[in-house]
Design a protein around this motif. Structure first.
Motif, PDB file in Angstrom:
ATOM      1  N   TYR A 108      -3.618   0.714 -11.479  1.00 17.04           N
ATOM      2  CA  TYR A 108      -2.200   0.954 -11.778  1.00 17.04           C
ATOM      3  C   TYR A 108      -1.828   0.332 -13.124  1.00 17.04           C
ATOM      4  O   TYR A 108      -1.189   0.982 -13.960  1.00 17.04           O
ATOM      5  N   CYS A 161      12.027   5.722  -4.457  1.00 15.99           N
ATOM      6  CA  CYS A 161      10.755   6.398  -4.720  1.00 15.99           C
ATOM      7  C   CYS A 161      10.920   7.779  -5.340  1.00 15.99           C
ATOM      8  O   CYS A 161       9.968   8.310  -5.914  1.00 15.99           O
ATOM      9  N   ALA A 204       0.270  10.803  -5.844  1.00 13.27           N
ATOM     10  CA  ALA A 204       0.280  10.214  -4.504  1.00 13.27           C
ATOM     11  C   ALA A 204      -1.050   9.544  -4.184  1.00 13.27           C
ATOM     12  O   ALA A 204      -1.152   8.771  -3.225  1.00 13.27           O
ATOM     13  N   SER A 207       7.475   3.419  -5.676  1.00 13.03           N
ATOM     14  CA  SER A 207       6.027   3.632  -5.827  1.00 13.03           C
ATOM     15  C   SER A 207       5.815   4.733  -6.846  1.00 13.03           C
ATOM     16  O   SER A 207       6.751   5.468  -7.172  1.00 13.03           O
ATOM     17  N   SER A 256       4.120   7.407  -6.352  1.00 10.71           N
ATOM     18  CA  SER A 256       3.707   8.630  -5.655  1.00 10.71           C
ATOM     19  C   SER A 256       4.453   9.861  -6.134  1.00 10.71           C
ATOM     20  O   SER A 256       3.899  10.955  -6.191  1.00 10.71           O
ATOM     21  N   ARG A 303      -2.330   4.655  -4.340  1.00 13.96           N
ATOM     22  CA  ARG A 303      -1.659   4.061  -3.188  1.00 13.96           C
ATOM     23  C   ARG A 303      -1.258   2.624  -3.468  1.00 13.96           C
ATOM     24  O   ARG A 303      -1.932   1.662  -3.087  1.00 13.96           O
ATOM     25  N   GLY A 358       2.636   0.318  -3.929  1.00 16.79           N
ATOM     26  CA  GLY A 358       4.082   0.287  -3.945  1.00 16.79           C
ATOM     27  C   GLY A 358       4.534  -1.094  -4.372  1.00 16.79           C
ATOM     28  O   GLY A 358       3.738  -2.041  -4.427  1.00 16.79           O
ATOM     29  N   GLN A 409       5.922   3.468   1.753  1.00 17.84           N
ATOM     30  CA  GLN A 409       6.084   3.354   3.204  1.00 17.84           C
ATOM     31  C   GLN A 409       5.653   1.980   3.693  1.00 17.84           C
ATOM     32  O   GLN A 409       6.297   1.366   4.554  1.00 17.84           O
ATOM     33  N   SER A 410       4.566   1.479   3.147  1.00 16.44           N
ATOM     34  CA  SER A 410       4.093   0.141   3.496  1.00 16.44           C
ATOM     35  C   SER A 410       5.130  -0.911   3.118  1.00 16.44           C
ATOM     36  O   SER A 410       5.354  -1.876   3.861  1.00 16.44           O
ATOM     37  N   HIS A 469       0.839  -1.201   0.000  1.00  9.36           N
ATOM     38  CA  HIS A 469       0.000   0.000   0.000  1.00  9.36           C
ATOM     39  C   HIS A 469       0.878   1.256   0.000  1.00  9.36           C
ATOM     40  O   HIS A 469       0.796   2.097   0.892  1.00  9.36           O
ATOM     41  N   GLY A 470       1.738   1.378  -0.997  1.00 12.14           N
ATOM     42  CA  GLY A 470       2.635   2.518  -1.095  1.00 12.14           C
ATOM     43  C   GLY A 470       4.047   2.149  -0.672  1.00 12.14           C
ATOM     44  O   GLY A 470       4.308   1.067  -0.127  1.00 12.14           O
TER      45      GLY A 470
END
Length: 474
Positions: free
Chosen positions: A355, A286, A319, A312, A314, A322, A324, A182-183, A179-180
């Protein structure tokens, strides 16, 4: 009218789409490529249906969809023709709105806290792809949990843009959706870290998401200083020995916030240390926009069994998408998949198909290139205005690193900038709590405000830079 059948025959599998939508996508692609130019008269419904082996209703519905989209035009008794195609609009959101949005310029303030991609057609593509998905996906598929089968189109679309020389040999099975970005970082740490008190290393000035993920994993964090070539090798090796570090989190292509790129030679040295001590290296990519030349191989290419690559869309598309992707090293895909399943059961098909559809859209490369052009225009303007100051930036990177002149501290400068209507981030936002004080700021490119507003904001910062607090206090 006799036409070559190849113009109308779909050049891709239906992938769950209805026949009319497959035909519509084919005609849409032929128009975009120039095979069907403005004013071209399409075959009558029954003639085309006979040629390609479908019902007249299928052709009629495809024509109707394309007419509604503006790709075709029709007149009673005249036939159906290719309409004049409108270019993808270049738009910026208005500077004042009826709702509060902190990424926009509002009440004279320019928000340059975080990079935001300009709207150069992504929204239109997203709407088009979502419309396609609404017709193409079987209703029962929208009621199921995501699986490795449902996210396969997204992994394929992602893999099509990867350079195996840059990230190392991989298969589709090595790619895990998240989920992005960061995930993805959190999932990797959860898969790798062991013991009750793990320790990770991060760049001394680095993306705060590394530290946030460490907190969630109950891990301690050690900072590694950089020089102009990248992480200092001796410092990393000493930290590994002293703190029993399990993972090193870094960004080889673009260090956030300094915009420094680790040289190819330094990457080889870092990889050798990691291999010697069996330390995993997470390479966060990223901030390097797609279609941009890389400086050298990623740590995954240099460390086939210890290197992780993640990114990702983003910072290259939007962004709001969401999703990744993490590319696991040899032998670690199963562990990463287990973490993904335990944490969220995976990324929903609505997002993964969105996506995939966007990355396969005929205008997505134009959007990416236009995004890069807008970012570079803002950065070039800032470099010109801030000439003479210690400004660091890189091609197609949506932020800049500015070392402050004597008389300014980072926190004080950010407060003064806010009073002048410009919001920026202090070096403290990227430092460890016990790290050394750095008097610098990061200026992000916010593509959601007009270029002229960005230029004006930089000019306001220049006034402050030339009038530090020591002089203002006199």
């Amino acid at each position: 009218m006799i036409v070559p059948d190849t113009i109308w025959q779909p050049d891709e599998k239906q992938n769950g789409r209805s026949k009319y939508e497959t035909l519509a996508r084919t005609i849409r692609a032929r128009i975009a490529s120039g095979d069907l130019s403005e004013g071209y008269k399409l075959p009558p419904v029954r003639d085309l249906a006979y040629q390609i082996g479908v019902t007249p209703g299928t052709v009629a519905r495809a024509y109707r969809v394309l007419i509604e989209e503006g790709h075709l035009t029709a007149g009673v008794g005249r036939g159906t023709f290719v309409a004049a195609q409108k270019p993808v609009p270049v738009r910026s959101l208005p500077t004042t709105t009826s709702f509060f949005d902190p990424v926009l310029e509002r009440d004279g303030q320019a928000h340059l806290l975080s990079p935001k991609m300009p709207d150069v057609g992504q929204g239109a593509i997203m709407r088009e792809v979502l419309h396609d998905l609404a017709d193409a996906v079987a209703p029962d598929m929208l009621l199921r949990y995501p699986t490795r089968d449902t996210d396969l189109p997204a992994r394929q679309a992602f893999a099509a843009r990867l350079d195996a020389e840059q990230i190392g040999a991989f298969t589709l099975d090595d790619i895990v959706t998240s989920h992005g970005g960061q995930s993805a970082i959190l999932m990797i740490l959860q898969s790798v870290l062991q013991g009750p008190a793990p320790v990770i290393a991060v760049d001394e000035l680095s993306y705060g998401g590394f530290r946030s993920a460490a907190v969630l994993c109950r891990a301690e964090v050690v900072g590694i200083p950089w020089d102009d070539a990248g992480p200092v090798v001796s410092a990393l090796e000493a930290a590994i020995r002293d703190y029993d570090i399990q993972v090193f989190c870094t960004s080889a292509e673009v260090s956030n916030p300094t915009a420094i790129q680790t040289t190819a030679a330094r990457r080889v040295e870092i990889a050798a240390v990691a291999k010697r001590y069996n330390v995993h290296v997470i390479d966060d990519d990223c901030y390097r926009l797609m279609n941009t030349k890389r400086v050298g191989p990623s740590y995954r290419a240099l460390l086939p069994d210890l290197g992780w690559y993640l990114t990702s869309p983003s910072k290259s598309i939007t962004a709001a998408l969401r999703i990744g992707f993490a590319v696991a090293p040899e032998g670690w895909t199963a562990a990463l998949m287990r973490t993904a399943t335990f944490s969220s059961f995976g990324v929903t098909r609505i997002v993964t198909d969105l996506y995939a559809g966007m990355m396969q859209h005929g205008q997505i490369d134009a959007v990416i290139n236009h995004t890069k052009s807008r970012i570079n225009a803002d950065v070039s303007a800032a470099a010109r205005i801030l000439d003479g100051h210690k400004l660091r930036y890189a091609d197609s990177v949506p932020f800049m690193w500015l070392e402050l002149p004597r008389g300014w501290r980072a926190g004080e400068f950010c407060q003064a900038a806010e009073s002048s209507g410009v919001l920026i981030k202090s070096a403290e936002d990227f430092s460890l709590r016990d790290g050394r004080a750095v008097h610098a700021i990061r200026i992000a490119v916010n593509g959601l405000i007009p270029h002229d507003s960005f230029v004006e904001a930089i000019e306001r910062l220049t006034v402050l830079l030339e009038n530090p607090t020591e002089r203002l206090a006199l």
